[in-house]
Design a protein around this motif. Sequence first.
Motif, PDB file in Angstrom:
ATOM      1  N   PHE A  34       0.814  -1.209   0.000  1.00  0.00           N
ATOM      2  CA  PHE A  34       0.000   0.000   0.000  1.00  0.00           C
ATOM      3  C   PHE A  34       0.851   1.264   0.000  1.00  0.00           C
ATOM      4  O   PHE A  34       1.848   1.363   0.720  1.00  0.00           O
ATOM      5  N   LEU A  35       0.436   2.223  -0.804  1.00  0.00           N
ATOM      6  CA  LEU A  35       1.014   3.560  -0.761  1.00  0.00           C
ATOM      7  C   LEU A  35       0.371   4.291   0.414  1.00  0.00           C
ATOM      8  O   LEU A  35      -0.854   4.408   0.477  1.00  0.00           O
ATOM      9  N   GLU A  36       1.190   4.752   1.332  1.00  0.00           N
ATOM     10  CA  GLU A  36       0.661   5.422   2.518  1.00  0.00           C
ATOM     11  C   GLU A  36       1.038   6.892   2.589  1.00  0.00           C
ATOM     12  O   GLU A  36       0.419   7.660   3.330  1.00  0.00           O
ATOM     13  N   ARG A  37       2.049   7.282   1.819  1.00  0.00           N
ATOM     14  CA  ARG A  37       2.520   8.669   1.819  1.00  0.00           C
ATOM     15  C   ARG A  37       2.878   9.068   0.390  1.00  0.00           C
ATOM     16  O   ARG A  37       3.163   8.200  -0.436  1.00  0.00           O
ATOM     17  N   PRO A  38       2.919  10.362   0.103  1.00  0.00           N
ATOM     18  CA  PRO A  38       3.355  10.787  -1.232  1.00  0.00           C
ATOM     19  C   PRO A  38       4.741  10.250  -1.585  1.00  0.00           C
ATOM     20  O   PRO A  38       5.012   9.947  -2.752  1.00  0.00           O
ATOM     21  N   GLU A  39       5.582  10.085  -0.572  1.00  0.00           N
ATOM     22  CA  GLU A  39       6.944   9.592  -0.811  1.00  0.00           C
ATOM     23  C   GLU A  39       6.951   8.166  -1.354  1.00  0.00           C
ATOM     24  O   GLU A  39       7.867   7.789  -2.099  1.00  0.00           O
ATOM     25  N   ASP A  40       5.967   7.383  -0.984  1.00  0.00           N
ATOM     26  CA  ASP A  40       5.896   6.000  -1.489  1.00  0.00           C
ATOM     27  C   ASP A  40       5.674   5.996  -3.001  1.00  0.00           C
ATOM     28  O   ASP A  40       6.279   5.199  -3.729  1.00  0.00           O
ATOM     29  N   LEU A  41       4.815   6.881  -3.474  1.00  0.00           N
ATOM     30  CA  LEU A  41       4.564   6.995  -4.908  1.00  0.00           C
ATOM     31  C   LEU A  41       5.800   7.545  -5.618  1.00  0.00           C
ATOM     32  O   LEU A  41       6.179   7.056  -6.694  1.00  0.00           O
ATOM     33  N   GLU A  42       6.430   8.535  -4.998  1.00  0.00           N
ATOM     34  CA  GLU A  42       7.635   9.122  -5.602  1.00  0.00           C
ATOM     35  C   GLU A  42       8.743   8.094  -5.746  1.00  0.00           C
ATOM     36  O   GLU A  42       9.481   8.100  -6.737  1.00  0.00           O
ATOM     37  N   LYS A  43       8.871   7.203  -4.766  1.00  0.00           N
ATOM     38  CA  LYS A  43       9.921   6.181  -4.831  1.00  0.00           C
ATOM     39  C   LYS A  43       9.692   5.239  -6.008  1.00  0.00           C
ATOM     40  O   LYS A  43      10.631   4.884  -6.737  1.00  0.00           O
ATOM     41  N   VAL A 110     -17.808  10.154  -5.304  1.00  0.00           N
ATOM     42  CA  VAL A 110     -17.067  10.160  -4.039  1.00  0.00           C
ATOM     43  C   VAL A 110     -16.267  11.445  -3.873  1.00  0.00           C
ATOM     44  O   VAL A 110     -16.096  11.946  -2.762  1.00  0.00           O
ATOM     45  N   VAL A 111     -15.790  11.992  -4.973  1.00  0.00           N
ATOM     46  CA  VAL A 111     -14.874  13.141  -4.885  1.00  0.00           C
ATOM     47  C   VAL A 111     -15.444  14.425  -5.502  1.00  0.00           C
ATOM     48  O   VAL A 111     -14.745  15.428  -5.544  1.00  0.00           O
ATOM     49  N   CYS A 112     -16.693  14.418  -5.954  1.00  0.00           N
ATOM     50  CA  CYS A 112     -17.214  15.606  -6.617  1.00  0.00           C
ATOM     51  C   CYS A 112     -17.497  16.704  -5.590  1.00  0.00           C
ATOM     52  O   CYS A 112     -17.823  16.416  -4.436  1.00  0.00           O
ATOM     53  N   PRO A 113     -17.380  17.961  -5.991  1.00  0.00           N
ATOM     54  CA  PRO A 113     -17.655  19.081  -5.083  1.00  0.00           C
ATOM     55  C   PRO A 113     -19.098  19.031  -4.575  1.00  0.00           C
ATOM     56  O   PRO A 113     -20.008  18.633  -5.314  1.00  0.00           O
ATOM     57  N   PRO A 114     -19.314  19.457  -3.338  1.00  0.00           N
ATOM     58  CA  PRO A 114     -20.665  19.385  -2.747  1.00  0.00           C
ATOM     59  C   PRO A 114     -21.736  20.097  -3.572  1.00  0.00           C
ATOM     60  O   PRO A 114     -22.871  19.620  -3.644  1.00  0.00           O
ATOM     61  N   ASP A 115     -21.374  21.198  -4.211  1.00  0.00           N
ATOM     62  CA  ASP A 115     -22.377  21.949  -4.969  1.00  0.00           C
ATOM     63  C   ASP A 115     -22.802  21.248  -6.258  1.00  0.00           C
ATOM     64  O   ASP A 115     -23.804  21.612  -6.873  1.00  0.00           O
ATOM     65  N   GLN A 116     -22.029  20.232  -6.666  1.00  0.00           N
ATOM     66  CA  GLN A 116     -22.368  19.480  -7.881  1.00  0.00           C
ATOM     67  C   GLN A 116     -22.968  18.105  -7.567  1.00  0.00           C
ATOM     68  O   GLN A 116     -23.439  17.415  -8.473  1.00  0.00           O
ATOM     69  N   GLU A 215      -6.652  10.716   2.676  1.00  0.00           N
ATOM     70  CA  GLU A 215      -5.352  10.061   2.480  1.00  0.00           C
ATOM     71  C   GLU A 215      -5.012   9.973   0.991  1.00  0.00           C
ATOM     72  O   GLU A 215      -3.873  10.227   0.589  1.00  0.00           O
ATOM     73  N   ALA A 216      -6.004   9.616   0.187  1.00  0.00           N
ATOM     74  CA  ALA A 216      -5.780   9.514  -1.259  1.00  0.00           C
ATOM     75  C   ALA A 216      -5.425  10.869  -1.848  1.00  0.00           C
ATOM     76  O   ALA A 216      -4.560  10.972  -2.717  1.00  0.00           O
ATOM     77  N   ARG A 217      -6.082  11.917  -1.392  1.00  0.00           N
ATOM     78  CA  ARG A 217      -5.781  13.262  -1.889  1.00  0.00           C
ATOM     79  C   ARG A 217      -4.321  13.637  -1.618  1.00  0.00           C
ATOM     80  O   ARG A 217      -3.667  14.252  -2.459  1.00  0.00           O
ATOM     81  N   LYS A 218      -3.837  13.253  -0.444  1.00  0.00           N
ATOM     82  CA  LYS A 218      -2.452  13.583  -0.088  1.00  0.00           C
ATOM     83  C   LYS A 218      -1.463  12.800  -0.934  1.00  0.00           C
ATOM     84  O   LYS A 218      -0.459  13.331  -1.387  1.00  0.00           O
ATOM     85  N   ILE A 219      -1.757  11.508  -1.150  1.00  0.00           N
ATOM     86  CA  ILE A 219      -0.834  10.656  -1.921  1.00  0.00           C
ATOM     87  C   ILE A 219      -0.817  11.075  -3.384  1.00  0.00           C
ATOM     88  O   ILE A 219       0.250  11.246  -3.985  1.00  0.00           O
ATOM     89  N   PHE A 220      -2.000  11.239  -3.962  1.00  0.00           N
ATOM     90  CA  PHE A 220      -2.100  11.467  -5.410  1.00  0.00           C
ATOM     91  C   PHE A 220      -2.208  12.950  -5.783  1.00  0.00           C
ATOM     92  O   PHE A 220      -2.212  13.299  -6.963  1.00  0.00           O
ATOM     93  N   LYS A 221      -2.359  13.810  -4.739  1.00  0.00           N
ATOM     94  CA  LYS A 221      -2.350  15.263  -4.947  1.00  0.00           C
ATOM     95  C   LYS A 221      -3.437  15.701  -5.935  1.00  0.00           C
ATOM     96  O   LYS A 221      -3.161  16.361  -6.931  1.00  0.00           O
ATOM     97  N   PHE A 222      -4.677  15.270  -5.658  1.00  0.00           N
ATOM     98  CA  PHE A 222      -5.788  15.730  -6.498  1.00  0.00           C
ATOM     99  C   PHE A 222      -6.749  16.586  -5.685  1.00  0.00           C
ATOM    100  O   PHE A 222      -6.701  16.596  -4.478  1.00  0.00           O
TER     101      PHE A 222
END
Length: 222
Positions: A34-43, A110-116, A215-222
């Motif tokens: 599992f990727l747990e941090r942005p650094e895991d993806l970078e590695k 799951v990730v759409c803005p509340p207003d949409q 957590e996903a937002r932090k890892i994948f930066k979306f």
Amino acid sequence: MSGKPVLHYFNGRGRMECIRWLLAAAGVEFEEKFLERPEDLEKLKKDGNLMFEQVPMVEIDGMMLVQTRAILNYIATKYNLYGKDAKERALIDMYTEGIIDLTEMLLQLVVCPPDQREAKISLTKDRTKNRYLPAFEKVLKSHGQDFLVGNRLTRVDIHLLELLLYIEEFDSSLLAPFPLLKALKSRISSLPNVKKFLQPGSQRKPPLDAKQIEEARKIFKF
């Protein structure tokens, strides 16, 4: 190396879940890193393990495969879940693309803005009950067989079951008008490998909660 496929992704459904499903249905044991941090993806990127610098990535048979469809195609071919000839594969691909389209709509909720969110929920329900589920119900009615293609289990039956379970989580009433799809759901769910994967404690992932999304937002930066 254990010889088992190794799946690299975060600890959630996302674009890896359909791969987990297909491996499980084929009776293939797999490991997960599992990727747990942005650094895991970078590695993984810096080590040259991600051709296009993105996951999912699956280590299998000496390869580091990326791109979800390519991974699914390989698994389906390797484990004889991809039809007997080019015509069957064409149908499997066509049906799978429709399943992916609707699955993407559900994932985006799951990730759409509340207003949409309200508008997207309404659109997703409309497409589910008026476009996608009628199409698959019609296929089953047209040939009267137990599986979508070739009267035997293929990858598309597994993909459809996964989708039907997501629809149930979203709004179970949407399945009510489709008796053949409900019967297929029960049938495929009863297959030994699938039944095992549906049990608590398997590697199947639950719906994403707010913490996992963050957590996903932090890892994948979306």
